[in-house]
Design an enzyme around this catalytic site. Sequence first.
Site, PDB file in Angstrom:
ATOM      1  N   SER A   1      43.827 -28.909  -6.621  1.00 55.84           N
ATOM      2  CA  SER A   1      44.001 -29.245  -7.959  1.00 55.84           C
ATOM      3  C   SER A   1      43.493 -30.684  -8.059  1.00 55.84           C
ATOM      4  O   SER A   1      43.979 -31.534  -7.153  1.00 55.84           O
ATOM      5  CB  SER A   1      44.953 -29.033  -8.925  1.00 55.84           C
ATOM      6  OG  SER A   1      45.417 -27.786  -8.831  1.00 55.84           O
TER       7      SER A   1
HETATM    8  N1  SAH Z   1      48.761 -25.887  -6.380  1.00 51.71           N
HETATM    9  C1  SAH Z   1      47.485 -25.593  -5.786  1.00 51.71           C
HETATM   10  C2  SAH Z   1      46.340 -25.200  -6.381  1.00 51.71           C
HETATM   11  C3  SAH Z   1      45.828 -24.066  -5.718  1.00 51.71           C
HETATM   12  S1  SAH Z   1      44.721 -23.328  -6.580  1.00 51.71           S
HETATM   13  C4  SAH Z   1      47.411 -27.020  -4.833  1.00 51.71           C
HETATM   14  O1  SAH Z   1      48.036 -28.093  -5.229  1.00 51.71           O
HETATM   15  O2  SAH Z   1      46.611 -26.910  -3.886  1.00 51.71           O
HETATM   16  C5  SAH Z   1      45.394 -21.843  -7.222  1.00 51.71           C
HETATM   17  C6  SAH Z   1      46.241 -20.991  -6.190  1.00 51.71           C
HETATM   18  O3  SAH Z   1      46.836 -19.787  -7.119  1.00 51.71           O
HETATM   19  C7  SAH Z   1      45.270 -20.273  -5.223  1.00 51.71           C
HETATM   20  O4  SAH Z   1      45.400 -20.403  -4.011  1.00 51.71           O
HETATM   21  C8  SAH Z   1      45.578 -18.813  -5.567  1.00 51.71           C
HETATM   22  O5  SAH Z   1      45.132 -17.958  -4.347  1.00 51.71           O
HETATM   23  C9  SAH Z   1      46.926 -18.829  -6.093  1.00 51.71           C
HETATM   24  N2  SAH Z   1      46.964 -17.638  -6.779  1.00 51.71           N
HETATM   25  C10 SAH Z   1      46.192 -16.874  -7.801  1.00 51.71           C
HETATM   26  N3  SAH Z   1      46.853 -15.825  -8.325  1.00 51.71           N
HETATM   27  C11 SAH Z   1      48.071 -15.873  -7.742  1.00 51.71           C
HETATM   28  C12 SAH Z   1      49.177 -14.873  -7.936  1.00 51.71           C
HETATM   29  N4  SAH Z   1      49.274 -13.877  -8.849  1.00 51.71           N
HETATM   30  N5  SAH Z   1      50.459 -15.405  -7.184  1.00 51.71           N
HETATM   31  C13 SAH Z   1      50.294 -16.102  -6.391  1.00 51.71           C
HETATM   32  N6  SAH Z   1      49.200 -17.120  -6.381  1.00 51.71           N
HETATM   33  C14 SAH Z   1      48.361 -17.038  -6.809  1.00 51.71           C
END
Ligand code: SAH
Length: 225
Positions: free
Chosen positions: A75
């Site tokens: 993000s």
């Molecule tokens: N907090 C992260 C943002 C990553 S983007 C950072 O700081 O880098 C969002 C993430 O959510 C992705 O890695 C995606 O695989 C995950 N995601 C999407 N749906 C999900 C679910 N149902 N359970 C767990 N993770 C999920």
Amino acid sequence: MTTFQRPLPEARGLGMTSQRARDRLVERLAAKGIADRRVLDVLRQLPRHLFVDEALATRAYEDDALPIGQGQTISQPYIVARMTELVLEHGRPRRVLEVGTGSGYQCAVLASLVEQVCTVERIEELLRTARRRFRKLGLANIRSRHDDGRLGWPDQAPFDAIIVTAAGTDLEEALLTQLAPTGVLVAPVGPSGLQRLVRVRAGEDGWIREMIAEVSFVPLLGGVG
Ligand code: SAH
């Protein structure tokens, strides 16, 4: 609440370049309205370039989301700072759940400010890489799990705060039930192009839902990858 008392092992010896870049990023975030000193101090110290592929390291201190593989993104720093600020605003959360570990950056920011962070990621490969980063940085107060985070982490509940970093079509009921009575949940909600960051707290007659901002997150998906 703790902030870094000692330089992180990986933050030492990086030279002034990345420290200056982080200082500039923090100045920019403050100018954009991030006011919580604790959050700004953590972003000033945490080496975001270690949470992206080496090829993207030079862009790590721009205020942008960046690809982390598997179609996912780390993000934007402003959003990480804003979401962190939003959970710190009401009391001092001790235990926080993050849904969507991704690169691990948001989780590492939280782990620098609260006693314990539990994080759930559905893509195993991303989780493995994030765990390596946590170890490298000596962040010992993180529990992580490969699962569908829409279900939360019932064994570890209740949580004082829950941060969801992928956008669902609506708030997940299972997550709300894992919130402590005075807890707060921050999540992007809505379809691509129409997402809103919302903050939810329990009121006397049900949930109090605040719209915070328009945002753009990857989708919250079902099952594990
Ligand atoms: N907090 C992260 C943002 C990553 S983007 C950072 O700081 O880098 C969002 C993430 O959510 C992705 O890695 C995606 O695989 C995950 N995601 C999407 N749906 C999900 C679910 N149902 N359970 C767990 N993770 C999920």
